[in-house]
Design a protein around this motif. Structure first.
Motif, short mmCIF file in Angstrom:
data_model
loop_
_atom_site.label_atom_id
_atom_site.label_comp_id
_atom_site.label_asym_id
_atom_site.label_seq_id
_atom_site.Cartn_x
_atom_site.Cartn_y
_atom_site.Cartn_z
N GLN A 129 -55.38 -116.25 -35.99
CA GLN A 129 -54.13 -115.81 -36.60
C GLN A 129 -53.44 -114.80 -35.69
O GLN A 129 -54.05 -113.84 -35.22
CB GLN A 129 -54.36 -115.19 -37.97
N THR A 133 -48.62 -116.56 -38.00
CA THR A 133 -48.97 -117.90 -37.50
C THR A 133 -50.49 -118.06 -37.48
O THR A 133 -51.20 -117.24 -36.90
CB THR A 133 -48.42 -118.11 -36.08
N THR A 134 -50.97 -119.12 -38.13
CA THR A 134 -52.41 -119.42 -38.16
C THR A 134 -52.64 -120.81 -37.62
O THR A 134 -51.95 -121.76 -38.00
CB THR A 134 -52.95 -119.33 -39.60
N ASN A 136 -55.68 -123.73 -37.16
CA ASN A 136 -56.98 -124.09 -37.72
C ASN A 136 -57.54 -125.30 -36.98
O ASN A 136 -57.00 -126.41 -37.08
CB ASN A 136 -56.81 -124.41 -39.20
N GLU A 141 -54.26 -127.99 -38.11
CA GLU A 141 -52.97 -127.60 -38.67
C GLU A 141 -52.55 -126.25 -38.10
O GLU A 141 -53.38 -125.40 -37.80
CB GLU A 141 -53.04 -127.48 -40.19
N LYS A 143 -50.01 -123.17 -39.30
CA LYS A 143 -49.22 -122.68 -40.44
C LYS A 143 -48.43 -121.45 -40.03
O LYS A 143 -48.97 -120.53 -39.42
CB LYS A 143 -50.12 -122.36 -41.63
N HIS A 145 -46.20 -118.81 -42.13
CA HIS A 145 -45.94 -118.46 -43.53
C HIS A 145 -46.52 -119.60 -44.38
O HIS A 145 -47.69 -119.90 -44.29
CB HIS A 145 -44.45 -118.23 -43.78
N ASP A 146 -45.68 -120.28 -45.19
CA ASP A 146 -46.17 -121.37 -46.05
C ASP A 146 -45.87 -122.75 -45.46
O ASP A 146 -46.10 -123.77 -46.11
CB ASP A 146 -45.52 -121.27 -47.44
N ARG A 147 -45.36 -122.78 -44.26
CA ARG A 147 -45.00 -124.06 -43.63
C ARG A 147 -46.16 -124.57 -42.79
O ARG A 147 -46.72 -123.85 -41.98
CB ARG A 147 -43.75 -123.89 -42.77
N THR A 148 -46.51 -125.84 -42.96
CA THR A 148 -47.59 -126.47 -42.20
C THR A 148 -46.99 -127.39 -41.14
O THR A 148 -46.12 -128.21 -41.44
CB THR A 148 -48.51 -127.28 -43.12
#
Length: 225
Positions: A129, A133-134, A136, A141, A143, A145-148
């Motif tokens: 992270q 921005t994360t 995985n 994926e 991400k 915020h809430d956008r993938t």
């Protein structure tokens, strides 16, 4: 707060476990069968599921298989059966742990804590992270915020490699070796093309990081802010 999903059609058992886990500081979601459980899993963020084997509509083994394919959370199976065949069936379904009724609520609590610790370490191993921005590596994926965001494989691997080593400068040759492999026979301009695509994708979406060109050397991912 950690969210626990408890799935059991035994009202007395649900009440007992619910009281104990709530006292331990968990937020507990209750389901009386596997179908209700799947509905909760699709609507809520669940961190661990405690699932009874014998239930109407969908038994615990089937529910565990579905959870294992759709959700990356640990599962503890509860059952009145203690035979080795039943345990084998449970682990084949994908359960992480197995508890035979009757049991002390404290033992369930110990097992929940142990599984959550293990899963936390596993997540830390494949997730990076930077700001909001994360990335995985297990689900492939990204991400923000809430956008993938789903990337082509090589773009994902290149971004993951750069994010795992921020501020370090890498030559095109080294990036080719790391991402495409030693036997890659293409042009090293491939790296430039993939970097350009990553910049075009992420520059409008986030200022958490920036991929910089280091003249005469290669590229570096810089964390901003």
């Amino acid at each position: 707060m950690t969210n626990i999903l408890l799935v059991d059609d035994d009202i007395n058992m649900i009440k007992l476990i619910h009281i104990h886990l709530t006292e331990q500081g968990y937020h507990v979601f209750l389901a009386g069968d596997g179908l209700q459980a799947l509905d909760i899993l699709n609507k809520e963020t669940i961190h661990l599921a405690v699932v009874d084997v014998m239930m109407p509509f969908m038994d615990g083994y089937t529910l565990t298989k579905v959870i294992r394919t759709q959700h990356n959370i640990p599962v503890i199976l509860l059952t009145a059966k203690g035979q080795i065949e039943d345990k084998e069936k449970g682990f084949q379904a994908g359960t992480d742990d197995y508890l035979v009724k009757p049991f002390e609520p404290k033992e369930l609590s110990f097992r929940i804590k142990a599984l959550l610790r293990r899963y936390h370490h596993e997540l830390a191993d494949h997730m990076i992270q930077i700001g909001n921005t994360t990335i995985n590596k297990k689900s492939y994926e990204v991400k923000i915020h809430d956008r993938t965001i789903l990337l082509p494989l090589k773009e994902f691997e290149l971004l993951y490699f750069l994010m795992s080593k921020p501020s370090q400068v890498f030559s095109r040759d080294l990036l080719i070796e790391q991402i495409w492999g030693l036997d890659y026979e293409g042009d090293d301009r491939t790296v430039d093309v993939h970097i350009k695509r990553l910049r075009e994708r992420f520059s409008p979406l986030t200022d958490d990081f920036q991929i910089k060109t280091v003249r005469g050397v290669g590229y570096s991912l810089e964390v901003k802010g």
